[in-house]
Each structure stands twice: as C-alpha cells, then as structure tokens.
Write a protein that holds these residues in place. Structure first.
Motif, short mmCIF file in Angstrom:
data_model
loop_
_atom_site.label_atom_id
_atom_site.label_comp_id
_atom_site.label_asym_id
_atom_site.label_seq_id
_atom_site.Cartn_x
_atom_site.Cartn_y
_atom_site.Cartn_z
N ALA A 1 0.84 -1.22 0.00
CA ALA A 1 0.00 0.00 0.00
C ALA A 1 0.87 1.26 0.00
O ALA A 1 0.63 2.20 -0.77
N ARG A 2 1.89 1.28 0.82
CA ARG A 2 2.80 2.44 0.88
C ARG A 2 3.53 2.61 -0.47
O ARG A 2 3.69 3.73 -0.96
N SER A 3 3.96 1.50 -1.04
CA SER A 3 4.72 1.57 -2.30
C SER A 3 3.82 2.04 -3.44
O SER A 3 4.22 2.83 -4.28
N ALA A 4 2.58 1.57 -3.43
CA ALA A 4 1.62 2.00 -4.47
C ALA A 4 1.33 3.49 -4.34
O ALA A 4 1.20 4.21 -5.34
N LEU A 5 1.27 3.96 -3.10
CA LEU A 5 1.02 5.39 -2.84
C LEU A 5 2.17 6.23 -3.42
O LEU A 5 1.96 7.26 -4.07
N LEU A 6 3.37 5.75 -3.25
CA LEU A 6 4.55 6.46 -3.78
C LEU A 6 4.51 6.46 -5.31
O LEU A 6 4.69 7.50 -5.95
N GLU A 7 4.25 5.30 -5.89
CA GLU A 7 4.20 5.20 -7.36
C GLU A 7 3.16 6.16 -7.92
O GLU A 7 3.44 6.92 -8.85
N LYS A 8 2.00 6.17 -7.30
CA LYS A 8 0.90 7.03 -7.77
C LYS A 8 1.31 8.50 -7.70
O LYS A 8 1.17 9.26 -8.66
N GLY A 9 1.91 8.87 -6.59
CA GLY A 9 2.32 10.27 -6.40
C GLY A 9 3.40 10.70 -7.37
O GLY A 9 3.35 11.79 -7.94
N LEU A 10 4.36 9.82 -7.61
CA LEU A 10 5.44 10.15 -8.56
C LEU A 10 4.87 10.31 -9.97
O LEU A 10 5.21 11.25 -10.69
#
Ligand code: KE4
Length: 429
Positions: free
Chosen positions: A328-337
C-alpha cells in the motif's frame, strides 16, 4: 545544505581507499555529486556527517526492509553479543535461520550460508557446472550477480553505471563460457537454448531485474525459462539477492509460482549484517563439500551475529499483513510520482514490483537493458540531485532500485511525493 564534513572525509578517503569508497556505485559519479558520509540512521531516515537528515530509499541497497535499527533486530544482535561474535564453528542460530529459509522459500530444501551475494552466485554456478558436467552459463544483459569473474559480462548495477562491459583482469577463459542474452526475450532464449541447451550448465536470472533499474519479468519469460531448462537438464538459478523476502516472504518464486533448482539470497537475509545464502533441491545441494565433492567455504559463513539479525528480521516479515502494508505504501509512492511527472509534463516510465521501484526518463516501455539504456541519465542526475536537496536519499544511479521499507509512514511517502513534484517542475523546464 552543509556538506563540509562529508567533503573532508571524502578527501581523506580518496587517499586511502580506491575512489574513496568500498563499492563503486557509492561514489555517485553518474549523478555528478560526491558521496555523503553517513553518521547514523533510524527508521526510514539517514543522517549525514554534517547532520542533514534524509528520507532513505536506498536502504543499504535492499537489506533494510524494516528500516534502520528496528528494535527487535538490535536487541537480537545485543543478545548474541553476550555469547560472542564469531566462533568458526556451528551454532544453533545458523540452523534456525536455515530452517526458516527452507520453510519460506518454496524450492529450497537445503541451504548454505555465505557472506555476500557474489559468493552465493559464484558458488551456485560452480555447483551447477559440477552436477551437470557442463561449462556454459547463460545470464541476461543488465542483470548483475556480483563481481565473480564468470558473471562480469554485460552486467548491471555498478558495472552498467560505470559503462563497463566486462572488467580488466577478467581472463578471457573466465568469460568464454558465459553468454548474455536480452532479458524478457523468449524468442532469443528459445533459439539459443535449442542450439546450446545440451552443453549449458546453468541459466541464472534475476526473476525481477533490479540492476538495470527495475524491470519485471514477462510472465511467459519465467515459464519459458523453467520449461526450457527442464527439457535440457539445465540448472535454473534464481538470483533472489534483491527479491528474496523483498517482493514476497517466499521471494519472486512464490510471487510468480516458478520453482528454480537453485536460489541465491542475500541482503534482507542478513538483516543489515553481512550474510547471504544459496539453496535448492537436496539432490543438488548434497553435492556441496563436505557432503559432496564441490568445494565452497568461508571463515565467517553463518556468523552468529548476522544469523541473529536475519532471524529477527524474518520473524517480523512473517507477521501477517506485513507485505500488504508495504504494498500500500509503495503503491502510494508510485501514484504520487506518476502524478508529479504528469503535472510537469515529463515523459517517464515507472516499473514497480512490491516495494522495489524503478523510474526511467523515457517515453517507451522499459522491458530490458537496451530499453533502460534509452532513458535520459542526465535528467536522472538532475532528479537525484534535486531530491537530495529536498532531503530525499535515492540510489545514485539510473540502474538501481528504490526500496520502500515498513518504516516509511504515509507522511514520509507524502513528503517524498511533494519533494518530487517540486523537482519535476524544476527539471522539466
Ligand atoms: P553482494 O556481493 O554485493 O552482496 O551481492 C551481489 C549481488 C548479487 N545479485 C544481485 C541481484 C545483486 O543486486 C547484488 C548486489 N546488488 C548491488 C546493488 N544492486 C549491491 C550494491 C553495490 O554493489 O554496492
């Protein structure tokens, strides 16, 4: 950002250590800066010698999946120090870690501890050649399996970063039996194996490539590897030094449902201390000395302090919902980038598998090394420097991975996304 302590230390280091570093990629040459000297780290933050704080996405190149100084690992290390640090003799700890690895990794029935991923890969290749009586080894362009002579061909990571095709000092004889093919290219793989399969000892692959940036496998690539190696009696080696315990508790082989014959592990298995391993089918592993004739040894193999750190780390990873939270944290980062890149109008590709992520400044999909090499490394250098100025510590190379840890809170991810948005706006102009 003040860096004069790091600068002074680097000047001293360059006099005493080649390039001032103990591993080339740390020199930051491809991103046009000098390395920061690190004073300490805790959680997801790292602090340089000048006291500057950064959110860390290098994680010591993968081991620090729990972040820095996770309490349970530190106390496990402190506990062992009461017993000593190294005995050069078996301990209960290496048996416990071996049993945990065997339980976790689907294809591993026996395992041998070593001290680095290089040793693990080198030993697995030797073992594969011994059990098949063959010499040829196939690897893939952009994959890096450590710096053993046989494998320094079209390698990724620091070799790619420094633009080294092989390396001086590697005798022709060491690489004449190594063939490097394009990653994810089933057609070429099939053609080469149909011609050379019966003289091939091993095919070694990063099941998710992490040394050309991050390049996920095409599903058909891994299945072709498994079927072709079975058909020709070739030992299939998954180099899971990065992916082991990173993308799943059982590694990439659990994630993709493919069982290799041998698996190399490292990084996370040592919980931040020097430990690595190779393991696999009992019928193959029993050929390793002293049970079998294939020699491999190591003074500090199974070091009790490293074993304790590895055990404590794996116990935490085994806890339910660990990987779901990390995802979930990694997906949040990917989405934001991705949102930041789109807002700045910068063409880029993000490849991600679980908590390992690669960002390429290119407008074409990155499915192999030649695709990765099309990315704009000058823009990557600007991104790297900009993020550093914003307090975000990334791997100083286009050909490495970004790692999210369980210590990265949502607020850290949001701060990273905000920093990236500012940097993309600036480098995009
Ligand atoms: P070590 O010998 O560095 O422990 O492991 C070699 C190795 C083997 N296999 C894979 C898939 C690896 O990624 C590595 C080492 N990774 C690099 C960075 N991607 C280590 C960093 C460095 O070289 O300083």
């Amino acid at each position: 950002m003040r860096r004069n302590v790091s600068e002074r230390l680097f000047a001293r280091a360059r006099q005493a250590i080649p390039g001032g570093v103990n591993s080339p990629v740390r020199a930051c040459r491809s991103v046009g800066t000098e390395p920061l000297f690190i004073q300490k780290a805790t959680g997801c933050r790292i602090f340089d010698a000048d006291g500057n704080a950064y959110i860390d996405y290098v994680g010591s190149w993968g081991p620090m999946i729990l972040g820095h100084r996770p309490p349970e690992v530190i106390s496990a290390i402190e506990g062992v120090l009461e017993r000593g640090t190294s005995f050069g003799a078996p301990t209960d700890l290496e048996v416990e870690l071996a049993e945990m690895v065997i339980e976790a990794v689907p294809s591993v029935e026996m395992v041998r501890m070593v001290n680095s991923g290089t040793e693990a890969a080198m030993s697995a290749i030797r073992l594969a050649r011994a059990v098949t009586g063959r010499d040829l080894v196939i690897k893939f362009d952009g994959c890096y399996h450590g710096h053993a002579d046989t494998l320094l061909v079209e390698a990724g990571s620091g070799v790619a970063t420094l633009g080294i095709q092989a390396s001086p000092g590697v005798a022709d004889g060491c690489v004449q039996n190594t063939l490097s093919l394009p990653y994810n290219d089933v057609k070429t793989l099939t053609e080469v194996v149909s011609e050379k399969g019966d003289t091939t000892a091993a095919i070694i692959v990063e099941p998710v490539a992490g040394n050309m940036g991050v390049v996920p496998p095409r599903p058909e690539f891994l299945t072709a590897l498994r079927s072709l190696t079975e058909k020709h009696g070739i030992v299939l080696i998954f180099d899971e030094v990065i992916t082991g315990f990173r993308v799943d508790y059982g590694g990439a082989q659990a994630l993709y449902g493919i069982r290799p014959d041998l698996t190399c592990m490292g990084k996370i298995i040592g919980g931040g201390l020097p430990a690595a391993a190779y393991g696999g089918k009992r019928e193959i592993m029993k050929e390793i000395s002293p049970e079998g004739p294939v020699y491999q040894a190591g003074t500090l193999s199974g070091n009790p302090v490293a074993m304790a750190a590895g055990i404590a780390t794996l116990k935490r990873l085994k806890q339910s919902s660990f990987y779901e939270t990390l995802e979930a944290r990694s997906a949040l980062l990917e989405k934001g980038l991705k949102q930041g890149l789109a807002k700045a109008g910068i063409p880029a590709v993000i490849n991600r598998v679980g908590s390992m992520l690669g960002l390429f400044f290119t407008d074409e999909p990155v499915l192999n090394f030649s695709g990765a090499k099309k990315s704009n490394v000058r823009l990557f250098a600007g991104y790297y420097r900009g993020m550093l100025e914003h307090g975000i510590y990334l791997a100083p190379s286009q050909y490495e991975a970004l790692f999210v840890s369980s210590a990265h809170a949502e607020s850290d991810i949001e701060a990273t996304v905000q920093a990236a948005e500012n940097v993309f706006q600036r480098i995009g102009t």
